[in-house]
Design a protein around this motif. Structure first.
Motif, PDB file in Angstrom:
ATOM      1  N   GLU A 162      52.915  30.604  44.703  1.00  0.00           N
ATOM      2  CA  GLU A 162      53.019  30.138  43.322  1.00  0.00           C
ATOM      3  C   GLU A 162      53.639  28.739  43.254  1.00  0.00           C
ATOM      4  N   CYS A 163      54.534  28.426  44.192  1.00  0.00           N
ATOM      5  CA  CYS A 163      55.120  27.082  44.298  1.00  0.00           C
ATOM      6  C   CYS A 163      54.437  26.268  45.385  1.00  0.00           C
ATOM      7  N   GLY A 164      53.301  26.740  45.861  1.00  0.00           N
ATOM      8  CA  GLY A 164      52.666  26.151  47.029  1.00  0.00           C
ATOM      9  C   GLY A 164      52.230  24.717  46.858  1.00  0.00           C
ATOM     10  N   SER A 173      45.682  17.248  44.611  1.00  0.00           N
ATOM     11  CA  SER A 173      45.324  16.978  46.010  1.00  0.00           C
ATOM     12  C   SER A 173      45.538  18.191  46.909  1.00  0.00           C
ATOM     13  N   HIS A 174      46.282  19.175  46.424  1.00  0.00           N
ATOM     14  CA  HIS A 174      46.617  20.343  47.239  1.00  0.00           C
ATOM     15  C   HIS A 174      46.083  21.640  46.623  1.00  0.00           C
ATOM     16  N   TRP A 175      45.198  21.490  45.638  1.00  0.00           N
ATOM     17  CA  TRP A 175      44.684  22.665  44.951  1.00  0.00           C
ATOM     18  C   TRP A 175      43.938  23.602  45.905  1.00  0.00           C
ATOM     19  N   GLU A 176      43.057  23.065  46.728  1.00  0.00           N
ATOM     20  CA  GLU A 176      42.285  23.913  47.633  1.00  0.00           C
ATOM     21  C   GLU A 176      43.195  24.602  48.649  1.00  0.00           C
ATOM     22  N   GLN A 177      44.256  23.922  49.096  1.00  0.00           N
ATOM     23  CA  GLN A 177      45.239  24.553  49.984  1.00  0.00           C
ATOM     24  C   GLN A 177      45.874  25.751  49.307  1.00  0.00           C
ATOM     25  N   LYS A 178      46.238  25.558  48.048  1.00  0.00           N
ATOM     26  CA  LYS A 178      46.913  26.629  47.308  1.00  0.00           C
ATOM     27  C   LYS A 178      45.978  27.827  47.110  1.00  0.00           C
ATOM     28  N   VAL A 179      44.731  27.561  46.763  1.00  0.00           N
ATOM     29  CA  VAL A 179      43.751  28.637  46.609  1.00  0.00           C
ATOM     30  C   VAL A 179      43.581  29.389  47.928  1.00  0.00           C
ATOM     31  N   ALA A 180      43.438  28.649  49.019  1.00  0.00           N
ATOM     32  CA  ALA A 180      43.261  29.273  50.335  1.00  0.00           C
ATOM     33  C   ALA A 180      44.475  30.116  50.710  1.00  0.00           C
ATOM     34  N   ALA A 181      45.669  29.620  50.403  1.00  0.00           N
ATOM     35  CA  ALA A 181      46.889  30.359  50.722  1.00  0.00           C
ATOM     36  C   ALA A 181      46.973  31.640  49.899  1.00  0.00           C
ATOM     37  N   MET A 182      46.632  31.560  48.616  1.00  0.00           N
ATOM     38  CA  MET A 182      46.669  32.755  47.768  1.00  0.00           C
ATOM     39  C   MET A 182      45.712  33.823  48.284  1.00  0.00           C
ATOM     40  N   GLU A 183      44.536  33.409  48.724  1.00  0.00           N
ATOM     41  CA  GLU A 183      43.544  34.382  49.172  1.00  0.00           C
ATOM     42  C   GLU A 183      43.940  35.055  50.483  1.00  0.00           C
ATOM     43  N   LEU A 184      44.897  34.486  51.208  1.00  0.00           N
ATOM     44  CA  LEU A 184      45.387  35.114  52.434  1.00  0.00           C
ATOM     45  C   LEU A 184      46.358  36.261  52.148  1.00  0.00           C
ATOM     46  N   LEU A 185      46.856  36.358  50.928  1.00  0.00           N
ATOM     47  CA  LEU A 185      47.782  37.441  50.571  1.00  0.00           C
ATOM     48  C   LEU A 185      46.979  38.705  50.268  1.00  0.00           C
TER      49      LEU A 185
END
Length: 245
Positions: A17-19, A154-166
């Motif tokens: 959420e703070c990613g 600039s980090h939106w796709e990183q955050k989406v990818a990280a969320m989907e790993l949970l």
């Protein structure tokens, strides 16, 4: 400006959420850390993978669900985490939001966090061998009353990818929303929802839609300058050498 940022989280998903802010700090040359109180074994593996995607160093305190208390043992653990990382910025849950949140442990955890922030710079637990660390700048995540936002486009796709790993969280969310919303509402939210064949994929799909809406709202949707933004509330006044735009 690169900083040493420490997220003190109650649950694992808070790291993601703070990613955006954590990833932006790491990309700018800073160091991003997360200390999490409650995270079950299966969730730890997922959170560790998400942390790698975001460039965050994560530590699990191993507190017991339902037994967080404002006592010496818990205070020592949090104070040790703060003194070890020695952050310039701390992110943690919003006191106002946590008061009415029905997730268990949030209310005692908030008091515990505030106590630890106060004790970290004093002579409490001096026998831990770590030097006291003055209370740094504090930001509250997902606040009831934000007073600043962080550009995370600039980090939106990183955050989406990280969320989907949970994955365990996504499976829970998939079951929860399937029970809470009507099929018509789910289809409106995620076209093709009925064809998704697992709670994992259903949870991921709804999170994509929900998270995008929330971050657009705090960005361009809120008369802002950023496409996607995370909302925070900074504790205390802003101290500025000059006015800023």
């Amino acid at each position: 400006m690169p900083e040493r940022v420490l997220l003190i989280g109650v649950y694992g998903m808070e790291l993601v959420e703070c990613g955006g802010a954590l990833a932006a700090n790491a990309a700018a040359g800073g160091q991003s850390f997360a200390t999490l109180m409650l995270c079950r074994e299966r969730m730890r593996a997922d959170v560790s993978k998400a942390a790698d995607v975001l460039g965050v160093e994560v530590d699990f305190l191993g507190f017991r669900n339902g037994y967080v208390a404002v006592d010496e043992e818990h205070k020592r653990a949090l104070v040790r985490a703060i003194r070890t990382v020695r952050p310039t910025i701390i992110i943690t849950q919003d006191p106002e939001h946590s008061l009415a949140d029905l997730d268990p442990d949030r209310r005692p955890a908030m008091t515990l966090i505030l106590e630890a922030l106060g004790l970290a710079s004093r002579d409490f637990a001096a026998d831990d061998g770590l030097e006291p660390h003055a209370v740094p700048t504090i930001y509250y995540m997902t606040p009831s009353r934000p007073n600043c936002v962080v550009d995370i486009a600039s980090h939106w796709e990183q955050k989406v990818a990280a969320m989907e790993l949970l994955e365990s969280q996504m499976e829970f969310s998939g079951r929860h929303w399937s029970e809470q919303l009507t099929p018509a509402d789910l289809e409106a939210l995620v076209p093709g929802f009925a064809a998704l064949d697992s709670d994992l994929e259903r949870g991921r799909a709804v999170h994509r839609a929900l998270d995008k809406a929330v971050h657009i709202y705090h960005g361009i949707g809120h008369h802002g300058r950023y496409a996607f933004a995370e909302a925070y509330r900074r504790e205390g006044d802003f101290h500025l050498p000059t006015l800023i735009r």
